[in-house]
Design a protein around this motif. Structure first.
Motif, PDB file in Angstrom:
ATOM      1  N   LYS A  83       2.553   7.651  -7.434  1.00 29.48           N
ATOM      2  CA  LYS A  83       2.897   8.640  -8.462  1.00 29.48           C
ATOM      3  C   LYS A  83       2.671  10.061  -7.931  1.00 29.48           C
ATOM      4  N   LEU A  84       1.597  10.234  -7.197  1.00 26.87           N
ATOM      5  CA  LEU A  84       1.306  11.540  -6.609  1.00 26.87           C
ATOM      6  C   LEU A  84       2.424  11.949  -5.643  1.00 26.87           C
ATOM      7  N   ARG A  85       2.934  10.979  -4.888  1.00 26.65           N
ATOM      8  CA  ARG A  85       3.940  11.296  -3.884  1.00 26.65           C
ATOM      9  C   ARG A  85       5.331  11.432  -4.465  1.00 26.65           C
ATOM     10  N   TYR A  86       5.675  10.602  -5.419  1.00 30.49           N
ATOM     11  CA  TYR A  86       7.059  10.558  -5.905  1.00 30.49           C
ATOM     12  C   TYR A  86       7.213  11.178  -7.282  1.00 30.49           C
ATOM     13  N   LEU A  87       6.080  11.591  -7.871  1.00 26.78           N
ATOM     14  CA  LEU A  87       6.077  12.289  -9.159  1.00 26.78           C
ATOM     15  C   LEU A  87       6.655  11.444 -10.289  1.00 26.78           C
ATOM     16  N   THR A  88       6.680  10.136 -10.111  1.00 25.96           N
ATOM     17  CA  THR A  88       7.134   9.261 -11.185  1.00 25.96           C
ATOM     18  C   THR A  88       6.419   7.922 -11.056  1.00 25.96           C
ATOM     19  N   ASP A  89       6.213   7.267 -12.198  1.00 31.80           N
ATOM     20  CA  ASP A  89       5.674   5.902 -12.116  1.00 31.80           C
ATOM     21  C   ASP A  89       6.473   4.971 -13.024  1.00 31.80           C
ATOM     22  N   THR A  90       7.758   5.221 -13.109  1.00 38.12           N
ATOM     23  CA  THR A  90       8.640   4.365 -13.896  1.00 38.12           C
ATOM     24  C   THR A  90       8.568   2.934 -13.358  1.00 38.12           C
ATOM     25  N   GLY A  91       8.391   1.980 -14.252  1.00 36.35           N
ATOM     26  CA  GLY A  91       8.396   0.572 -13.846  1.00 36.35           C
ATOM     27  C   GLY A  91       7.141   0.127 -13.130  1.00 36.35           C
ATOM     28  N   ALA A  92       6.066   0.936 -13.187  1.00 31.88           N
ATOM     29  CA  ALA A  92       4.843   0.579 -12.475  1.00 31.88           C
ATOM     30  C   ALA A  92       4.120  -0.571 -13.185  1.00 31.88           C
ATOM     31  N   ALA A  93       3.788  -1.602 -12.439  1.00 32.10           N
ATOM     32  CA  ALA A  93       3.072  -2.746 -13.001  1.00 32.10           C
ATOM     33  C   ALA A  93       1.806  -2.976 -12.188  1.00 32.10           C
ATOM     34  N   PRO A  94       0.643  -2.554 -12.724  1.00 33.42           N
ATOM     35  CA  PRO A  94      -0.598  -2.669 -11.947  1.00 33.42           C
ATOM     36  C   PRO A  94      -1.114  -4.104 -11.881  1.00 33.42           C
ATOM     37  N   VAL A  95      -1.700  -4.447 -10.744  1.00 35.64           N
ATOM     38  CA  VAL A  95      -2.372  -5.740 -10.582  1.00 35.64           C
ATOM     39  C   VAL A  95      -3.645  -5.498  -9.774  1.00 35.64           C
ATOM     40  N   GLY A  96      -4.778  -5.962 -10.305  1.00 36.93           N
ATOM     41  CA  GLY A  96      -6.049  -5.741  -9.623  1.00 36.93           C
ATOM     42  C   GLY A  96      -6.257  -6.747  -8.501  1.00 36.93           C
ATOM     43  N   TYR A  97      -7.236  -6.443  -7.626  1.00 43.80           N
ATOM     44  CA  TYR A  97      -7.581  -7.404  -6.568  1.00 43.80           C
ATOM     45  C   TYR A  97      -8.024  -8.723  -7.189  1.00 43.80           C
ATOM     46  N   GLY A  98      -7.537  -9.803  -6.642  1.00 40.19           N
ATOM     47  CA  GLY A  98      -7.947 -11.125  -7.097  1.00 40.19           C
ATOM     48  C   GLY A  98      -7.198 -11.610  -8.327  1.00 40.19           C
ATOM     49  N   GLU A  99      -6.373 -10.743  -8.885  1.00 45.37           N
ATOM     50  CA  GLU A  99      -5.630 -11.104 -10.090  1.00 45.37           C
ATOM     51  C   GLU A  99      -4.327 -11.806  -9.677  1.00 45.37           C
ATOM     52  N   THR A 100      -3.953 -12.842 -10.396  1.00 48.26           N
ATOM     53  CA  THR A 100      -2.729 -13.564 -10.059  1.00 48.26           C
ATOM     54  C   THR A 100      -1.647 -13.270 -11.081  1.00 48.26           C
ATOM     55  N   HIS A 132       0.835  -1.205   0.000  1.00 52.17           N
ATOM     56  CA  HIS A 132       0.000   0.000   0.000  1.00 52.17           C
ATOM     57  C   HIS A 132       0.863   1.245   0.000  1.00 52.17           C
ATOM     58  N   GLY A 133       0.213   2.404  -0.113  1.00 54.86           N
ATOM     59  CA  GLY A 133       0.923   3.636  -0.419  1.00 54.86           C
ATOM     60  C   GLY A 133       1.589   4.378   0.721  1.00 54.86           C
ATOM     61  N   HIS A 134       1.428   3.951   1.987  1.00 53.35           N
ATOM     62  CA  HIS A 134       2.104   4.662   3.069  1.00 53.35           C
ATOM     63  C   HIS A 134       3.613   4.634   2.867  1.00 53.35           C
ATOM     64  N   ALA A 135       4.251   5.731   3.275  1.00 50.89           N
ATOM     65  CA  ALA A 135       5.655   5.951   2.924  1.00 50.89           C
ATOM     66  C   ALA A 135       6.596   4.890   3.476  1.00 50.89           C
ATOM     67  N   ASP A 136       6.210   4.237   4.580  1.00 50.49           N
ATOM     68  CA  ASP A 136       7.114   3.221   5.134  1.00 50.49           C
ATOM     69  C   ASP A 136       6.983   1.882   4.403  1.00 50.49           C
ATOM     70  N   HIS A 137       6.046   1.770   3.485  1.00 53.89           N
ATOM     71  CA  HIS A 137       5.879   0.550   2.695  1.00 53.89           C
ATOM     72  C   HIS A 137       6.191   0.797   1.225  1.00 53.89           C
ATOM     73  N   ALA A 138       5.760   1.934   0.730  1.00 59.65           N
ATOM     74  CA  ALA A 138       5.899   2.271  -0.687  1.00 59.65           C
ATOM     75  C   ALA A 138       7.012   3.288  -0.853  1.00 59.65           C
ATOM     76  N   THR A 155      -2.786   2.067  -5.513  1.00 57.09           N
ATOM     77  CA  THR A 155      -1.511   2.292  -4.821  1.00 57.09           C
ATOM     78  C   THR A 155      -0.499   2.937  -5.762  1.00 57.09           C
ATOM     79  N   LEU A 156      -0.473   2.497  -7.009  1.00 53.22           N
ATOM     80  CA  LEU A 156       0.468   3.101  -7.966  1.00 53.22           C
ATOM     81  C   LEU A 156       0.131   4.573  -8.202  1.00 53.22           C
ATOM     82  N   ALA A 157      -1.163   4.894  -8.240  1.00 55.77           N
ATOM     83  CA  ALA A 157      -1.568   6.299  -8.424  1.00 55.77           C
ATOM     84  C   ALA A 157      -1.140   7.132  -7.211  1.00 55.77           C
ATOM     85  N   ILE A 158      -1.271   6.570  -6.012  1.00 56.23           N
ATOM     86  CA  ILE A 158      -0.845   7.265  -4.786  1.00 56.23           C
ATOM     87  C   ILE A 158       0.669   7.475  -4.813  1.00 56.23           C
TER      88      ILE A 158
END
Ligand SMILES: [Zn+2]
Ligand SMILES: [Zn+2]
Length: 334
Positions: free
Chosen positions: A61-78, A37-43, A56-59
């Protein structure tokens, strides 16, 4: 044959999924980070590839101003990782986008909860109880003294303080990611339809929540308030602004703070909080122990807070458990 669960290795700076060379919530840059999740001590930023839910990736991106290498995965997706490891993201009920990560390898199932709670939260889907062999659980409020009241009671206190002080405003300190939006959403559920006034530091995250489908109603910036408009109003700010110069422009604020730690009187006093609101995005003691019972794992690995007491509880209940010594996970998000 290798020893059971030897493919998953808790290291001080994160949990290493060895065959996939992946790290869960690593505290330093990794080739492949699985982020709960997006809290700073985890993300944290700086990973080559970051797998997380789209929220979480959107959060991040908002915090770090970059989403390089972001790979989204939805709930329940393997997601199939290298080395024959499958990763499935499941709702954790902690903040928007928060996930438990289920890892499967060689017939063994390991769940890393990240931070979680069991109470209903209008801003994110509920924690999903899922069977596994090893349950790696947080324990931020891992002491029997920590029992959080129903949030409805705390919201009622807040509304009562507002009604009782028409000449003042109620200033609520709340963390910018998760807590602030949950308090606002709960106020709306309780029927409060007035504008809620925001410190500038809360604005972007609230707007992002709204973009991601969480309705927060009429939000306005304190900086835009006409003279005298804040008497009898609810104002939200980050905890750091509660006692700083910024709050002096407000009409004699009733100082409130929404945090699980507000059940500790000392903490409320430290922050000069007049109205402590015990609102937590973490499982309390009863939720921690109930969740272990419901998940019913072969082993529990305990991290992130009150390891000792929960370890003792597991032993008393004939449950296999060990405490992990991870570092760098602070309660930004309590
Ligand atoms: Zn945490
Ligand atoms: Zn958290």
């Amino acid at each position: 044959m290798s020893a059971p669960f030897s493919w998953i290795r808790p290291e001080p700076h994160g949990i290493h999924v060895v065959p996939a060379n992946a790290w869960i919530d690593p505290a330093r840059p990794a080739d492949l980070a699985l982020v709960t999740h997006g809290h700073a001590d985890h993300a944290r930023s700086g990973h080559d590839r970051t797998v997380a839910t789209p929220e979480t990736l959107a959060i991040m991106k908002l915090r770090y101003l970059t989403d390089t290498g972001a790979a989204p995965v939805g709930y329940g997706e393997t997601l199939r990782l290298t080395g024959g490891v499958d990763a499935t993201y499941l709702p954790a009920g902690h903040v928007l986008g928060s996930a438990q990560i289920l890892l499967e390898h060689a017939g063994e199932r390991v769940i890393v909860t990240g931070d979680y709670k069991r109470r209903a939260d209008p801003t994110c889907p509920a924690f999903q109880v899922t069977p596994c062999d090893v349950f790696i659980t947080e324990a931020t409020f891992g002491l029997p003294v920590f029992t959080h009241p129903p949030i409805g009671e705390e919201i009622a206190k807040l509304l009562k303080a507002r009604a009782a002080n028409p000449e003042r405003c109620v200033l609520v300190g709340a963390y910018a990611l998760g807590k602030a939006q949950r308090v606002i959403a709960e106020l709306r559920l309780a029927g409060y339809a007035e504008p809620i006034w925001l410190h500038g530091a809360l604005e972007r995250m609230c707007r992002l929540y709204e973009e991601l489908g969480v309705d927060l109603g009429d939000l306005r910036l304190v900086g835009d308030a006409p003279r005298g408009a804040l008497a009898g109003q609810i104002v939200m700010c980050p905890p750091s602004a509660l006692n700083d110069r910024w709050s002096r422009r407000l009409p004699d604020p009733v100082t409130a703070m929404a945090s699980g730690w507000m059940c500790v009187r000392q903490r409320a006093r430290q922050r000069n909080v007049e109205l402590p609101l015990v609102i937590s995005d973490h499982a309390d003691w009863n939720e921690l122990t109930r969740t272990i019972e419901e998940v019913n794992p072969f082993e529990s690995w305990i991290t992130h807070g009150g390891e000792e007491a929960l370890l003792r509880w597991c032993q008393l209940h004939q449950r296999k458990a060990r405490a992990l010594a991870l570092v760098g996970y602070d309660d930004e998000d309590d």
